[in-house]
Design an enzyme around this catalytic site. Structure first.
Site, PDB file in Angstrom:
ATOM      1  N   ASP A 188      -6.289   4.817  -4.924  1.00 18.23           N
ATOM      2  CA  ASP A 188      -5.471   4.699  -3.551  1.00 18.23           C
ATOM      3  C   ASP A 188      -5.718   5.884  -2.799  1.00 18.23           C
ATOM      4  OD1 ASP A 188      -4.307   2.033  -4.201  1.00 18.23           O
ATOM      5  OD2 ASP A 188      -2.557   2.965  -4.917  1.00 18.23           O
ATOM      6  N   HIS A 231     -41.722 -26.475  19.194  1.00 14.06           N
ATOM      7  CA  HIS A 231     -41.850 -25.025  18.501  1.00 14.06           C
ATOM      8  C   HIS A 231     -43.177 -24.801  18.216  1.00 14.06           C
ATOM      9  CE1 HIS A 231     -37.565 -25.516  18.023  1.00 14.06           C
ATOM     10  NE2 HIS A 231     -37.367 -24.630  17.173  1.00 14.06           N
ATOM     11  N   HIS A 239       4.520  -1.421  -3.875  1.00 13.30           N
ATOM     12  CA  HIS A 239       4.105  -1.756  -2.491  1.00 13.30           C
ATOM     13  C   HIS A 239       5.112  -2.696  -1.712  1.00 13.30           C
ATOM     14  CE1 HIS A 239       0.390   0.406  -1.892  1.00 13.30           C
ATOM     15  NE2 HIS A 239       0.027   0.199  -2.980  1.00 13.30           N
ATOM     16  N   TYR A 245      -6.797  -0.383  11.618  1.00 12.01           N
ATOM     17  CA  TYR A 245      -5.323  -0.508  11.672  1.00 12.01           C
ATOM     18  C   TYR A 245      -4.644  -0.002  10.332  1.00 12.01           C
ATOM     19  CZ  TYR A 245      -0.890  -3.007  11.995  1.00 12.01           C
ATOM     20  OH  TYR A 245       0.595  -2.953  12.437  1.00 12.01           O
ATOM     21  N   ASN A 269       0.551  -7.057   7.576  1.00 14.54           N
ATOM     22  CA  ASN A 269       1.273  -8.183   6.936  1.00 14.54           C
ATOM     23  C   ASN A 269       0.659  -9.585   7.391  1.00 14.54           C
ATOM     24  OD1 ASN A 269       2.019  -8.852   9.846  1.00 14.54           O
ATOM     25  ND2 ASN A 269       3.922  -7.676   9.794  1.00 14.54           N
ATOM     26  N   GLN A 291       0.484  -8.459  17.876  1.00 11.17           N
ATOM     27  CA  GLN A 291       0.029  -8.239  19.298  1.00 11.17           C
ATOM     28  C   GLN A 291      -0.924  -6.815  19.200  1.00 11.17           C
ATOM     29  OE1 GLN A 291       2.904  -7.949  17.687  1.00 11.17           O
ATOM     30  NE2 GLN A 291       4.416  -6.110  18.082  1.00 11.17           N
ATOM     31  N   GLU A 333     -40.368 -30.958  10.985  1.00 13.26           N
ATOM     32  CA  GLU A 333     -39.065 -31.056  11.458  1.00 13.26           C
ATOM     33  C   GLU A 333     -38.821 -31.677  12.784  1.00 13.26           C
ATOM     34  OE1 GLU A 333     -37.388 -27.061  11.420  1.00 13.26           O
ATOM     35  OE2 GLU A 333     -37.271 -26.964   9.322  1.00 13.26           O
ATOM     36  N   THR A 347      -1.067  -6.771  -2.143  1.00 15.92           N
ATOM     37  CA  THR A 347      -1.800  -5.965  -3.296  1.00 15.92           C
ATOM     38  C   THR A 347      -1.441  -6.731  -4.571  1.00 15.92           C
ATOM     39  OG1 THR A 347      -2.381  -3.723  -3.932  1.00 15.92           O
ATOM     40  CG2 THR A 347       0.039  -4.311  -3.890  1.00 15.92           C
ATOM     41  N   GLU A 354      -7.629  -7.688  -6.769  1.00 11.35           N
ATOM     42  CA  GLU A 354      -8.150  -6.491  -6.038  1.00 11.35           C
ATOM     43  C   GLU A 354      -8.250  -5.205  -6.652  1.00 11.35           C
ATOM     44  OE1 GLU A 354      -5.816  -4.022  -2.222  1.00 11.35           O
ATOM     45  OE2 GLU A 354      -4.767  -5.340  -3.731  1.00 11.35           O
ATOM     46  N   HIS A 355      -7.625  -4.856  -7.484  1.00 18.43           N
ATOM     47  CA  HIS A 355      -7.612  -3.669  -8.521  1.00 18.43           C
ATOM     48  C   HIS A 355      -7.595  -4.253 -10.015  1.00 18.43           C
ATOM     49  CE1 HIS A 355      -5.133  -2.267  -5.094  1.00 18.43           C
ATOM     50  NE2 HIS A 355      -5.999  -1.599  -5.054  1.00 18.43           N
ATOM     51  N   GLN A 363       1.777  -0.709  -8.248  1.00 16.49           N
ATOM     52  CA  GLN A 363       1.343  -1.637  -7.546  1.00 16.49           C
ATOM     53  C   GLN A 363       2.637  -2.575  -6.932  1.00 16.49           C
ATOM     54  OE1 GLN A 363      -1.683  -1.686  -5.884  1.00 16.49           O
ATOM     55  NE2 GLN A 363      -1.533   0.383  -7.151  1.00 16.49           N
TER      56      GLN A 363
END
Length: 431
Positions: free
Chosen positions: A359, A418, A259, A119, A211, A183, A413, A234, A325-326, A256
């Site tokens: 990036d 088994h 964004h 995506y 998003n 979707q 067990e 971000t 994240e960064h 940043q």
């Protein structure tokens, strides 16, 4: 000194309630499952204000987008692709066979996911770099079938942005779907039939940021499909001392914040003088930059701020608790400080490794864990597209040798069948 629990509760963080979005996303996912492309196009028309003639973008249109791409952008994308391939090639995994006993081996075999949906978002900005970051590790891993999804744009006749299509062409991706948001995830998970009757084959794994609605759809469909992560807004954290240049620090915080209004920009510093100088620099820089309103909202939001600490060691505790994240390290002996970081999606060392480099053209991957997920998760890599399968190969004698221990554990067990599955192979006794 604050405890780890107190630090996590105190540090600025964007408030993103994915659960709250689930009730909005669930009807979309159900409609796509039940009615396929017709539901996809209805929601696309509602949310993106355009109704594509088909979901799949014709190959000729993908190739045409490359011919009209700005040569400077093409050269930059080609450089980004080359560097990303170089880094990700070293992430390949080799099969390993371990001899456990004479006649008994276990091989870990690495097998790529068969089909992947990637995506590339298309909201406030255009992200051909995200195409690169998703496609390259999947290709290096050996994924045989890829589909790229990106939202249709009314401005471009219901197709994804031409730069997205051009990036796909450069990477050799010829299957692109003009669909975005929840979707898109639903269609990738369930598949369907396009308006021309062609099959839209479902995928096994979905990767890439988006998003909150896309994230909610990932959460809802996880299990039917694999996902890379639940990406949030971000984040950048900068650990800096008095040696840092306030111009660099301010520029990186702004980069940043550009964004998204929910983007987080956090400065952790031992120097009150640096913090004041950064604030002064931010005032002029934010006023002069293109996306002033968006950046200002992000920098003044509760997810952003400055944290003063007494020492770099204390600063390391703070950034490890934050798990950005960064994370940039702009201190004296930055390389040694960076080596001590435990929790970050990616670490940028010194004054000449800004997040913007990562990036686009560092060669690293920019699809990274957000929201503190870096405490337990990694960014996108070749490994994200591989599955480790253990292959167990034992001879009769190798099984006979360990049979008694298998039976002992099975009985411990209270699972005697088994053990019987082993002893049935040795009618005369395993010993």
């Amino acid at each position: 000194m604050l405890s780890a629990t107190e630090l996590r509760a105190t540090l600025p963080r964007a408030e993103i309630d994915v659960d709250a979005a689930l009730h909005q996303v669930r009807p979309v996912v159900e409609a796509v499952r039940e009615r396929g492309v017709e539901a996809v196009l209805e929601y696309t028309e509602r949310f993106d204000r355009v109704r594509p003639a088909s979901v799949r973008v014709p190959r000729a249109e993908i190739e045409a987008a490359l011919t009209t791409l700005d040569p400077a952008v093409r050269a930059a994308l080609e450089e980004a692709i080359e560097r990303a391939r170089k880094v990700h090639a070293d992430q390949r995994r080799a099969d390993v066979t371990t001899t456990v006993a004479d006649g008994g081996t276990v091989t870990e075999r690495w097998v790529p996911v068969e089909r992947v949906g990637l995506y590339a978002p298309g909201g406030l900005a255009v992200y051909p770099s995200s195409v690169v970051m998703n496609v390259v590790p999947a290709q290096v891993a050996g994924v045989g079938s890829l589909v790229l999804c990106s939202p249709p744009q009314a401005e471009f006749g219901g197709r994804p942005h031409p730069t997205i299509l051009a990036a796909a062409a450069l990477l050799g991706v010829d299957e692109v779907w003009a669909v975005g948001g929840a979707q898109a995830v639903a269609l990738m998970a369930h598949g369907g039939t396009d308006t021309d009757g062609a099959e839209l084959v479902p995928v096994d794994l979905v990767t890439g940021p988006g998003n909150i609605y896309l994230t909610a759809a990932k959460r809802l469909l996880r299990g039917l499909i694999g996902i890379d992560s639940e990406a949030g807004p971000t984040e950048i954290a900068i650990l800096a001392d008095e040696t840092a240049n306030p111009v660099h620090v301010a520029a990186d915080l702004v980069s940043q914040a550009e964004h998204d209004p929910l983007a987080a920009s956090v400065l952790v510093t031992t120097s009150e003088e640096l913090a004041d100088a950064v604030d002064r620099e931010l005032a002029g820089r934010v006023a002069a930059t293109k996306h002033t309103e968006r950046i200002g909202e992000a920098l003044h939001g509760k997810q952003s701020g400055t944290v003063l600490v007494s020492t770099v060691d204390e600063g390391l505790r703070v950034v490890d608790a934050y798990a950005a994240e960064h994370l940039e390290i702009q201190t004296a002996d930055a390389r040694a400080v960076a080596a001590r970081v435990r929790n970050a999606g990616a670490v940028f060392v010194g004054p000449y490794a800004p997040v913007s480099l990562g990036d686009y053209c560092a060669g690293s991957n920019h699809v990274l864990p957000t929201g503190g997920y870096a405490r337990h998760s990694s960014g996108l890599s070749v490994q994200s597209f591989l599955r480790g399968i253990h292959v167990i190969d034992y001879s009769e004698e190798a099984l006979r040798e360990v049979a008694g221990k298998v039976v002992a554990l099975a009985n411990a067990e209270d699972l005697p069948a088994h053990g019987e599955a082993v002893t049935a192979r040795f009618p005369g006794g395993a010993e």
